[in-house]
Scaffold this active site. Structure first.
Site, PDB file in Angstrom:
ATOM      1  N   TYR A   1      -2.437  -0.914  10.339  1.00  0.00           N
ATOM      2  CA  TYR A   1      -2.405  -1.182   8.905  1.00  0.00           C
ATOM      3  C   TYR A   1      -1.080  -0.716   8.303  1.00  0.00           C
ATOM      4  O   TYR A   1      -0.430  -1.444   7.546  1.00  0.00           O
ATOM      5  CB  TYR A   1      -3.580  -0.478   8.226  1.00  0.00           C
ATOM      6  CG  TYR A   1      -3.724  -0.819   6.762  1.00  0.00           C
ATOM      7  CD1 TYR A   1      -4.315  -2.014   6.363  1.00  0.00           C
ATOM      8  CD2 TYR A   1      -3.280   0.055   5.777  1.00  0.00           C
ATOM      9  CE1 TYR A   1      -4.456  -2.339   5.021  1.00  0.00           C
ATOM     10  CE2 TYR A   1      -3.419  -0.261   4.428  1.00  0.00           C
ATOM     11  CZ  TYR A   1      -3.999  -1.446   4.060  1.00  0.00           C
ATOM     12  OH  TYR A   1      -4.134  -1.767   2.741  1.00  0.00           O
TER      13      TYR A   1
ATOM     14  N   SER B   1       0.859  -1.175   0.000  1.00  0.00           N
ATOM     15  CA  SER B   1       0.000   0.000   0.000  1.00  0.00           C
ATOM     16  C   SER B   1       0.896   1.226   0.000  1.00  0.00           C
ATOM     17  O   SER B   1       2.087   1.149   0.327  1.00  0.00           O
ATOM     18  CB  SER B   1      -0.872  -0.007   1.265  1.00  0.00           C
ATOM     19  OG  SER B   1      -1.383   1.266   1.564  1.00  0.00           O
TER      20      SER B   1
END
Length: 266
Positions: A159, A146
């Site tokens: 995350y 990401s």
């Protein structure tokens, strides 16, 4: 340049987390250039409609149950996959989750859920599938990261830690396995509308704020990732390993207004 560099005919690609979201787009992109598929989800029946769609493309499709937080499930899935198709050429480590909270509100269980799914799960799935790849001297492993692999964002502490770990894990595994013909890379999407963050895109003010920071002037669309995943899965990327490929419209350059806007004349 020959299209053969990107042709995956005769190859088998495993994509984890394909019951919804970007996992389905990754699998669809690989199938369109010839790959047969192994699809996984915690509940096998959630794969039925997508498996039918992929079969309609003329691809062989195997659907398997997989809980990446359960080591026994990983081992069972890997054995079943090998038994069903023999050699697995490509692994897209896509299964993941997120808990979006201010850091002071993150619980022990929140942290474990995200890290166990995104980071520990990715490692042990890669390990299980790489055993066969290393033994046969060929493989392509694509870990899904990401933009949070390289940038920090409030509300995404677990995350971001998991995706930053994916970037580091990718480099380590590349050093381990590339001498055996197995490349390992990280595909890192920017801000894409998915089921995890759909509610944010329902806020026009937030979308305007986001787009201001993206040089491409729009959030990502899932098919913006097609070329990147095919490249990393194919012969075209044979000399690329240990890398993180950001597909983010340029948001990671840290767009800042460095010029004063001219004032309008009276």
């Amino acid at each position: 340049m020959s299209n053969e560099l990107f042709d995956l005919s005769g190859q088998v690609a495993m994509v984890t987390g394909t019951s919804r979201g970007l996992g389905q787009y990754f699998a669809r992109a690989l199938a369109k250039v010839g790959a047969d598929l192994i699809l996984t989800s915690r509940k096998r029946e959630t794969l039925d409609s997508f498996a039918a769609e992929m079969s309609a493309l003329g691809r062989r499709v195997v659907s398997l149950e997989l809980d990446v937080r359960d080591h026994a499930s990983i081992q069972s899935m890997a054995a079943a996959a090998e038994a069903a198709v023999g050699q697995i050429h490509i692994l897209v480590n896509n299964a993941g989750c997120n808990v979006r909270k201010p850091a002071l509100d993150v619980t022990w269980d929140d942290w474990n859920l995200v890290l166990d799914t995104n980071l520990r799960g990715s490692f042990f799935v890669a390990q299980a599938i790489a055993r066969g790849m290393v033994a046969r001297g060929y493989g392509r492993i694509i870990n899904i990261g990401s933009v949070t692999s390289v940038f920090g964002y409030a509300g995404l502490a677990p995350y971001g830690a998991s995706r930053g770990g994916i970037r580091q894990l990718t480099m380590s595994l590349a050093d381990d396995w590339s001498p055996h013909g197995v490349t390992v890379n990280c595909l890192a999407p920017g801000w894409f509308k998915t089921s995890q963050n759909r509610v944010m895109y329902e806020d026009p003010e937030w979308v305007e704020y986001l787009v201001e920071r993206i040089p491409a002037n729009r959030p990502g669309m899932p098919n913006d990732l097609d070329g990147a995943v095919v490249f990393l899965a194919s012969e075209a990327s044979r000399y690329v390993t240990g890398q993180t490929l950001l597909v983010d419209g340029g948001i990671s350059i840290g767009r800042t207004r460095a010029m004063v806007k001219p004032k309008e004349k009276d």
